[in-house]
Write a protein that holds these residues in place. Structure first.
Motif, short mmCIF file in Angstrom:
data_model
loop_
_atom_site.label_atom_id
_atom_site.label_comp_id
_atom_site.label_asym_id
_atom_site.label_seq_id
_atom_site.Cartn_x
_atom_site.Cartn_y
_atom_site.Cartn_z
N THR A 163 0.53 -1.14 -0.48
CA THR A 163 0.46 -0.18 0.47
C THR A 163 1.40 1.07 0.07
OG1 THR A 163 -0.17 0.11 2.54
CG2 THR A 163 -1.35 -1.14 1.88
N ILE A 164 0.40 2.14 -0.58
CA ILE A 164 0.85 3.25 -0.80
C ILE A 164 1.70 3.99 0.85
CG2 ILE A 164 -1.41 5.04 -0.36
CD1 ILE A 164 2.26 5.74 -2.40
N TYR A 165 0.55 4.13 1.86
CA TYR A 165 0.94 4.64 3.51
C TYR A 165 2.13 3.02 4.28
CZ TYR A 165 -3.43 6.54 3.01
OH TYR A 165 -4.82 7.06 2.80
N ALA A 166 2.50 2.37 3.86
CA ALA A 166 3.09 1.45 3.75
C ALA A 166 5.09 1.85 3.54
CB ALA A 166 2.94 -0.04 3.67
N LEU A 167 4.63 1.85 1.44
CA LEU A 167 5.84 2.00 1.22
C LEU A 167 6.03 3.43 1.39
CD1 LEU A 167 5.24 -1.01 -1.24
CD2 LEU A 167 6.58 -1.00 0.81
N ASP A 168 4.83 5.13 1.04
CA ASP A 168 5.52 6.26 1.31
C ASP A 168 6.14 5.97 2.09
OD1 ASP A 168 5.65 8.95 1.47
OD2 ASP A 168 4.54 7.90 -0.85
N GLU A 169 7.48 7.21 2.22
CA GLU A 169 7.97 7.39 3.38
C GLU A 169 7.93 8.56 3.98
OE1 GLU A 169 12.08 9.99 2.14
OE2 GLU A 169 10.83 10.79 1.16
N GLY A 170 7.01 9.03 3.55
CA GLY A 170 5.38 10.14 4.35
C GLY A 170 4.08 9.32 4.78
N PHE A 171 4.30 8.35 5.13
CA PHE A 171 3.27 7.85 5.98
C PHE A 171 3.93 6.32 6.24
CE2 PHE A 171 0.98 8.88 2.27
CZ PHE A 171 0.24 9.38 2.80
N ASN A 172 3.60 5.73 6.69
CA ASN A 172 3.95 4.34 8.31
C ASN A 172 5.45 4.55 8.05
OD1 ASN A 172 1.16 4.22 7.66
ND2 ASN A 172 1.53 2.30 7.67
N ALA A 173 5.77 4.08 9.56
CA ALA A 173 7.19 3.30 10.12
C ALA A 173 7.31 2.48 9.09
CB ALA A 173 8.16 3.81 11.23
N GLU A 174 8.25 2.01 7.78
CA GLU A 174 7.86 0.35 7.58
C GLU A 174 9.75 0.17 7.46
OE1 GLU A 174 5.06 -1.29 7.99
OE2 GLU A 174 3.52 -0.30 7.77
N SER A 175 9.89 -1.65 7.79
CA SER A 175 10.89 -1.64 6.82
C SER A 175 11.67 -2.99 6.59
CB SER A 175 12.34 -2.19 8.66
OG SER A 175 11.55 -2.85 9.26
N ILE A 176 11.82 -3.53 5.59
CA ILE A 176 11.83 -5.05 5.19
C ILE A 176 13.40 -5.30 4.80
CG2 ILE A 176 10.14 -4.31 3.54
CD1 ILE A 176 12.36 -3.95 0.90
N MET A 177 13.79 -6.77 5.69
CA MET A 177 14.72 -7.34 4.67
C MET A 177 15.05 -8.47 3.68
SD MET A 177 15.16 -9.33 8.84
CE MET A 177 17.33 -9.50 8.43
N VAL A 178 16.18 -7.88 3.12
CA VAL A 178 16.47 -8.67 1.50
C VAL A 178 17.56 -9.99 1.81
CG1 VAL A 178 16.97 -8.03 -1.03
CG2 VAL A 178 15.59 -6.04 0.55
N PHE A 179 17.16 -10.91 0.90
CA PHE A 179 18.42 -11.63 1.16
C PHE A 179 18.32 -12.56 -0.25
CE2 PHE A 179 14.74 -12.72 4.70
CZ PHE A 179 16.05 -12.33 5.59
N LYS A 180 19.28 -12.38 -0.82
CA LYS A 180 19.69 -12.71 -2.18
C LYS A 180 20.22 -13.87 -2.94
CE LYS A 180 21.41 -8.40 -1.07
NZ LYS A 180 22.61 -7.27 0.13
N SER A 181 19.95 -14.03 -3.39
CA SER A 181 19.88 -15.92 -4.20
C SER A 181 21.71 -15.74 -4.45
CB SER A 181 19.51 -15.98 -5.65
OG SER A 181 19.78 -15.29 -5.97
N TRP A 182 22.19 -15.41 -4.69
CA TRP A 182 23.88 -15.15 -4.88
C TRP A 182 24.62 -15.81 -3.97
CZ3 TRP A 182 20.90 -11.02 -6.65
CH2 TRP A 182 21.27 -9.95 -6.08
N GLN A 183 23.99 -14.75 -2.53
CA GLN A 183 24.65 -15.19 -1.11
C GLN A 183 23.43 -16.76 -0.72
OE1 GLN A 183 23.66 -11.94 1.04
NE2 GLN A 183 25.46 -10.73 0.18
N GLU A 184 24.50 -18.17 -1.21
CA GLU A 184 23.70 -19.10 -0.79
C GLU A 184 23.88 -19.72 0.21
OE1 GLU A 184 25.86 -21.72 -3.17
OE2 GLU A 184 26.00 -20.63 -5.11
N GLU A 185 24.60 -19.64 0.90
CA GLU A 185 24.22 -19.52 2.58
C GLU A 185 23.27 -19.05 3.08
OE1 GLU A 185 26.52 -21.18 6.42
OE2 GLU A 185 27.61 -21.21 4.97
#
Length: 722
Positions: A163-185
């Motif tokens: 939603t726009i409220y979750a992802l736009d910096e002017g609304f909710n304070a949210e966070s995500i963690m990112v995992f990359k497939s080439w970092q195999e372990e």
């Protein structure tokens, strides 16, 4: 056109937090610009997020990408109307991709564009939405999976909805963690569970969660109840009866999951076991529940065996006896097809392939539950490589023989010593193959076929039912076909090499195969294989192919399969790389002739093969160029042209390849098969034997072809029966 850049060309953070980064600008837009598929599971979704992220969505579309979205809260009324409108538009409008691209170039962020964009994404089949709900509470997971054209993946997980409220910096304070497939372990520990979890959710296999399409009658019922509820927190309590109704209508409530049941429908039609399938099962039962079903490709071997397994389960369940169903297949692609077919019968198997830690604990738990009588049925789909592993064999060996039903798909593979020794002790044994017997070492003219055949028959007993390709065509199970000979003459150098191999083979054969020691037997097998690959790589095939494919109009090129040999050809114009694989040269010839094709081999990653197959079915590419992956069980019913360049003399391979292109599909009336026939110029005993072998394959193809009289004239013109 798909972008050639990959996720690896960018520097991605491990954590994105509102305040420190902008989730849209720093992650979403650049990631989607490089992506060609996007899977998202969230509690809440708003179409405003699509408009706010036009640049990212535009990149996904330019890459011919698609998005699968699972939501846990119903859409707004306007958005639901827009989704339904999208499905109507797909039937009414042409050139939807162009319309969608034009829309994405607009800067308007108003409500009308939100809904119009949502409709157009649905209409152009770039977006598919499903709704997940639970018996108690709300589905509220938040994961995302992005894939690029190279098969790399970015998996993210955190607090952000779509939603726009979750992802736009002017609304909710949210966070995500990112995992990359080439970092195999790291990816194996954190990313892979999200990928597997999304697939289970999308396919309706998530425990205590029901996933339905949007729109659907079930979804509309839920929305209606939600609209009548004054308190938002009561919405999900109100749909409890819907959840129970789905379970009770689908299968028995007490043992709802993984409880075999004959379906009412299959592929949108009333399910009915066909006469030849029923006869095969009855013959198998008369043989004390052991035997091989030699049913032609496309005649429904898989459904026949699952129906038999379901009936075995029902009979044993009535006696309070436990059942373990094990299905063994050669390839992962075929394993996934089995999983889909088993699900139709409410069988949800453990998937025993890839890394051991993905399946071992689950199998241990289910076998323990079986032993403790907490469950009465366990099902497993395993690839032959895992079947041979000590970890799998040790676990399966703990099951009483009388409880096990083993289905060996493409059972001609089970003549190999290593695989055969790994086959489990099972009272119920069913082998499936259109061509049950093959050579020991996979060489087309190996001199040791009887040993493999004996091992297969020692396990399965014998062939107990047959249904030929001719039977299937006559009964309308498979479509009719036209057969075309494409003559290819050996060069002088190739003829000399062929005669040389034949002479060496003859020296060993004259000693008597039974008298050869292990080294001589291996030498004989190697020579037969090299001679076979020489034919598969005959250089004049390329010019013959070029002439043929250029003559086919562009509007008649789609849904074509190209079967290549496994050898290499000599490239006279490239002194730096004299030996080039046949599949590479074939792909180059097709590209130079204006064809759009993709390789489909064991070297491509599973995700890439899925995308390639989708592009093939959707006519985004003209054809698939393959070697062996398409030989065994992989369903491509839409294909209506096969170009057989491998020139195999192994009936198993050419029968399967013919059957592959004869599968029926909507709008498909017949198929065309182009057979590249290898012919010698000179004359010697070995070259005449080659001519006779090629003629034997031609006669086999001609027998059932629509245009057999025309082909006979071509045989006479080529003087093949001299």
């Amino acid at each position: 056109m798909k972008t050639m850049e990959s996720f690896k060309s960018m520097s991605w953070g491990t954590v994105y937090r509102a305040g420190d980064q902008n989730l849209f600008q720093d992650f979403y837009k650049p990631a989607l610009k490089l992506a060609d598929s996007y899977d998202r599971a969230v509690g809440f979704f708003s179409s405003q997020s699509l408009v706010s992220n036009l640049q990212g969505i535009s990149g996904l579309i330019k890459n011919e990408g698609r998005m699968r979205l699972v939501i846990g809260h119903p859409l707004d009324d306007d958005e639901f109307t827009a989704v339904k409108q999208g499905y109507r538009l797909s039937e009414l409008l042409d050139d939807l991709d162009t319309r969608l691209r034009d829309m994405l170039e607009k800067d308007n962020e108003g409500l009308s564009l939100n809904l119009a964009l949502l409709s157009m994404l649905i209409a152009s089949e770039r977006l598919e939405i499903k709704f997940a709900f639970r018996k108690r509470g709300m589905y509220h997971e938040k994961i995302g999976i992005l894939s690029d054209c190279k098969g790399n993946r970015l998996v993210f997980q955190g607090s952000a909805n779509e939603t726009i409220y979750a992802l736009d910096e002017g609304f909710n304070a949210e966070s995500i963690m990112v995992f990359k497939s080439w970092q195999e372990e790291i990816f194996e520990a954190y990313g892979t569970p999200c990928v597997d979890g999304f697939d289970k959710l999308w396919n309706g296999e998530q425990h205590n969660t029901v996933t339905v399409k949007v729109p659907s009658k079930i979804y509309e019922t839920i929305v209606e109840k939600a609209n009548k509820t004054s308190e938002p927190n009561q919405i999900f309590d109100e749909i409890d009866d819907i959840y129970n109704k789905i379970l009770s209508e689908s299968f028995d409530e007490e043992q709802a999951f993984n409880y075999p049941k004959v379906p009412k429908f299959l592929n949108g039609k009333d399910f009915k076991i066909l006469d030849h399938q029923k006869a095969a099962i009855q013959s198998w039962i008369r043989s004390n529940y052991r035997g091989i079903l030699k049913l032609s490709t496309g005649s429904g071997k898989t459904i026949t065996s699952i129906f038999a397994a379901t009936k075995v389960f029902e009979a044993r369940e009535a006696k309070n006896a436990a059942t373990v169903l094990i299905v063994a297949v050669p390839y992962q692609e075929l394993a996934r097809q089995w999983v889909d077919n088993l699900k139709v019968f409410n069988i949800h198997p453990l998937r025993c392939w890839q890394s051991r830690k993905k399946w071992e604990d689950g199998l241990k738990e289910e076998l323990l539950d079986l032993k403790m009588k907490a469950i009465s049925f366990v099902s497993v789909v395993v690839v032959n490589r895992t079947l041979e592993s000590s970890a799998f064999r040790d676990l399966i060996s703990t099951i009483p023989e009388g409880n096990v039903m083993f289905i060996g798909d493409e059972c001609h593979n089970h003549g190999a010593k290593k695989t055969n020794s790994a086959l489990p002790d099972a009272f119920y044994r069913m082998g499936l193959s259109a061509t049950p017997y093959r050579s020991d070492e996979e060489e087309v003219d190996s001199p040791f076929p009887d040993e493999a055949k004996k091992r297969i028959n020692d396990y399965y007993v014998n062939i107990v039912a047959e249904y030929s390709l001719g039977d299937a065509i006559h009964d309308g199970v498979l479509c009719e076909y036209n057969y075309h000979i494409v003559p290819v003459y050996l060069t002088t150098e190739e003829e000399e090499q062929y005669e040389g191999f034949s002479a060496e083979i003859g020296k060993l054969i004259v000693l008597g195969v039974e008298n050869l020691n292990a080294n001589k037997r291996n030498q004989l097998t190697m020579l037969c294989g090299r001679r076979s690959r020489l034919l598969g790589a005959a250089s004049n095939k390329l010019s013959a192919l070029d002439t043929l494919v250029r003559a086919i109009p562009k509007n008649e090129r789609s849904h074509s399969l190209f079967y290549c040999g496994e050898g290499k050809v000599f490239e006279e114009n490239d002194s730096h790389e004299p030996d080039v694989r046949v599949i590479n040269t074939v792909s180059r010839v097709l590209s130079d002739a204006g064809w759009s094709t993709s390789r489909f081999t064991s070297e491509e990653k599973p995700l890439d093969r899925n995308i390639i197959m989708e592009n093939f079915v959707g006519v985004h590419i003209d054809g698939l160029v393959s070697m062996k992956v398409l030989d065994e069980g992989v369903d491509v019913p839409v294909c209506d042209k096969a170009f057989i360049l491998a020139s195999t003399r192994n009936p198993r391979q050419y029968v399967q390849r013919r059957g592959r292109v004869l599968r029926k599909a909507e709008g498909k009336e017949f198929a065309d098969i182009y057979d590249f026939v290898i012919l010698p110029v000179g004359s010697s005993s070995s070259l005449e034997a080659l001519r006779s072998a090629e003629l034997e394959r031609i006669d086999d193809f001609v027998l059932l072809a629509n245009n057999r009289f025309h082909v006979e004239k071509e045989v006479d013109r080529l003087n093949l029966r001299k």
